[in-house]
Design a protein around this motif. Structure first.
Motif, mmCIF file in Angstrom:
data_model
loop_
_atom_site.group_PDB
_atom_site.id
_atom_site.type_symbol
_atom_site.label_atom_id
_atom_site.label_comp_id
_atom_site.label_asym_id
_atom_site.label_seq_id
_atom_site.Cartn_x
_atom_site.Cartn_y
_atom_site.Cartn_z
ATOM 1 N N LEU A 64 62.354 123.901 180.393
ATOM 2 C CA LEU A 64 62.531 122.449 180.307
ATOM 3 C C LEU A 64 62.830 122.070 178.869
ATOM 4 C CD1 LEU A 64 59.358 121.374 182.316
ATOM 5 C CD2 LEU A 64 61.714 121.180 183.095
ATOM 6 N N PRO A 65 63.802 121.215 178.630
ATOM 7 C CA PRO A 65 64.017 120.757 177.263
ATOM 8 C C PRO A 65 62.822 119.917 176.819
ATOM 9 C CG PRO A 65 65.572 119.699 178.775
ATOM 10 C CD PRO A 65 64.746 120.647 179.578
ATOM 11 N N ALA A 66 62.588 119.873 175.526
ATOM 12 C CA ALA A 66 61.507 119.039 175.010
ATOM 13 C C ALA A 66 61.723 117.605 175.482
ATOM 14 C CB ALA A 66 61.468 119.106 173.488
ATOM 15 N N GLY A 67 60.649 116.991 175.925
ATOM 16 C CA GLY A 67 60.744 115.618 176.403
ATOM 17 C C GLY A 67 59.375 115.046 176.709
ATOM 18 N N ARG A 68 59.299 113.759 176.638
ATOM 19 C CA ARG A 68 58.040 113.057 176.928
ATOM 20 C C ARG A 68 58.096 112.577 178.376
ATOM 21 N NH1 ARG A 68 54.734 111.688 172.111
ATOM 22 N NH2 ARG A 68 55.852 112.689 170.419
ATOM 23 N N TYR A 69 58.054 113.539 179.269
ATOM 24 C CA TYR A 69 58.226 113.266 180.693
ATOM 25 C C TYR A 69 57.093 112.449 181.290
ATOM 26 C CZ TYR A 69 61.606 116.944 179.899
ATOM 27 O OH TYR A 69 62.627 117.695 179.390
ATOM 28 N N LYS A 70 55.867 112.724 180.898
ATOM 29 C CA LYS A 70 54.710 111.991 181.428
ATOM 30 C C LYS A 70 54.383 110.771 180.569
ATOM 31 C CE LYS A 70 50.746 111.453 183.706
ATOM 32 N NZ LYS A 70 50.681 110.916 185.016
ATOM 33 N N SER A 71 54.256 110.972 179.259
ATOM 34 C CA SER A 71 53.787 109.893 178.392
ATOM 35 C C SER A 71 54.779 108.750 178.249
ATOM 36 C CB SER A 71 53.411 110.434 177.007
ATOM 37 O OG SER A 71 54.543 110.962 176.345
ATOM 38 N N GLU A 72 56.084 109.046 178.316
ATOM 39 C CA GLU A 72 57.092 107.992 178.152
ATOM 40 C C GLU A 72 58.056 107.909 179.327
ATOM 41 O OE1 GLU A 72 58.987 108.463 174.338
ATOM 42 O OE2 GLU A 72 57.062 108.317 173.267
ATOM 43 N N ASN A 73 57.750 108.661 180.392
ATOM 44 C CA ASN A 73 58.580 108.654 181.598
ATOM 45 C C ASN A 73 60.037 109.024 181.305
ATOM 46 O OD1 ASN A 73 58.586 108.452 184.367
ATOM 47 N ND2 ASN A 73 59.181 106.304 184.375
ATOM 48 N N ALA A 74 60.241 109.983 180.403
ATOM 49 C CA ALA A 74 61.600 110.437 180.062
ATOM 50 C C ALA A 74 62.265 111.043 181.297
ATOM 51 C CB ALA A 74 61.539 111.473 178.939
ATOM 52 N N PRO A 75 63.540 110.800 181.476
ATOM 53 C CA PRO A 75 64.228 111.365 182.643
ATOM 54 C C PRO A 75 64.370 112.878 182.536
ATOM 55 C CG PRO A 75 65.793 110.288 181.182
ATOM 56 C CD PRO A 75 64.429 110.020 180.618
ATOM 57 N N LEU A 76 64.281 113.529 183.666
ATOM 58 C CA LEU A 76 64.465 114.979 183.735
ATOM 59 C C LEU A 76 65.952 115.260 183.901
ATOM 60 C CD1 LEU A 76 61.504 115.756 186.085
ATOM 61 C CD2 LEU A 76 61.834 116.753 183.824
ATOM 62 N N THR A 77 66.620 115.506 182.794
ATOM 63 C CA THR A 77 68.051 115.791 182.824
ATOM 64 C C THR A 77 68.341 116.990 181.938
ATOM 65 O OG1 THR A 77 68.495 114.311 180.972
ATOM 66 C CG2 THR A 77 68.685 113.376 183.189
ATOM 67 N N VAL A 78 69.428 117.630 182.233
ATOM 68 C CA VAL A 78 69.866 118.756 181.420
ATOM 69 C C VAL A 78 71.390 118.749 181.402
ATOM 70 C CG1 VAL A 78 69.888 120.442 183.303
ATOM 71 C CG2 VAL A 78 69.488 121.220 180.976
ATOM 72 N N GLY A 79 71.947 119.097 180.256
ATOM 73 C CA GLY A 79 73.397 119.132 180.128
ATOM 74 C C GLY A 79 73.897 120.556 180.017
ATOM 75 N N LEU A 80 75.115 120.737 180.410
ATOM 76 C CA LEU A 80 75.748 122.051 180.366
ATOM 77 C C LEU A 80 77.090 121.897 179.669
ATOM 78 C CD1 LEU A 80 75.412 124.970 181.891
ATOM 79 C CD2 LEU A 80 77.302 124.084 183.218
ATOM 80 N N ASP A 81 77.420 122.820 178.799
ATOM 81 C CA ASP A 81 78.708 122.793 178.110
ATOM 82 C C ASP A 81 79.234 124.219 178.048
ATOM 83 O OD1 ASP A 81 80.911 121.829 176.765
ATOM 84 O OD2 ASP A 81 79.931 121.901 174.798
#
Length: 134
Positions: A64-81
């Motif tokens: 999982l990329p670093a993110g504040r998924y619980k504390s700030e409700n960050a969206p679960l997204t990932v990019g591909l290039d």
């Protein structure tokens, strides 16, 4: 109670005390590394924010990329290039897909197929995906 993100998979790279073994994706934050903001709790061996949010400090291990998924409700997204060189596509996809959190696989596969069609029309996406996942 929701199902833990990592459940019973002894071969998973997540640490034995990682919040991913106890909480679903989105029910914990992921930091790039330990920080004073998420101190180690000697009582249970976990890291928490001041508000009690569990924190994982190894994004590369949980996929999982670093993110504040619980504390700030960050969206679960990932990019591909995809890389510009077609010969690097299979190794790149192998690395990305094998290390990604399962929650991202459908989206990553969709992104990969779309980018292959756009950038490398000579490639057969199904064949490339079979090589990357095989």
């Amino acid at each position: 109670m929701s199902e833990p993100f990592v459940n019973g998979d002894v071969h998973h790279r997540a640490c034995g005390i990682c919040p991913s073994r106890f909480h679903a994706v989105g029910d914990f934050d992921v930091f790039e590394r330990p920080t004073p903001e998420c101190p180690f709790n000697r009582t249970d061996g976990h890291r928490y924010l001041k508000d009690g949010t569990p924190v994982c400090v190894h994004p590369e291990k949980v996929g999982l990329p670093a993110g504040r998924y619980k504390s700030e409700n960050a969206p679960l997204t990932v990019g591909l290039d995809l890389p510009p060189d077609p010969s690097e596509v299979v190794p790149y996809l192998r690395e990305v897909l094998w290390n990604a959190a399962p929650v991202f696989l459908d989206d990553l596969i969709t992104q990969a197929q779309k980018q292959m069609v756009e950038r490398f029309p000579e490639m057969d996406p199904l064949t490339v995906m079979r090589r990357a996942l095989g």
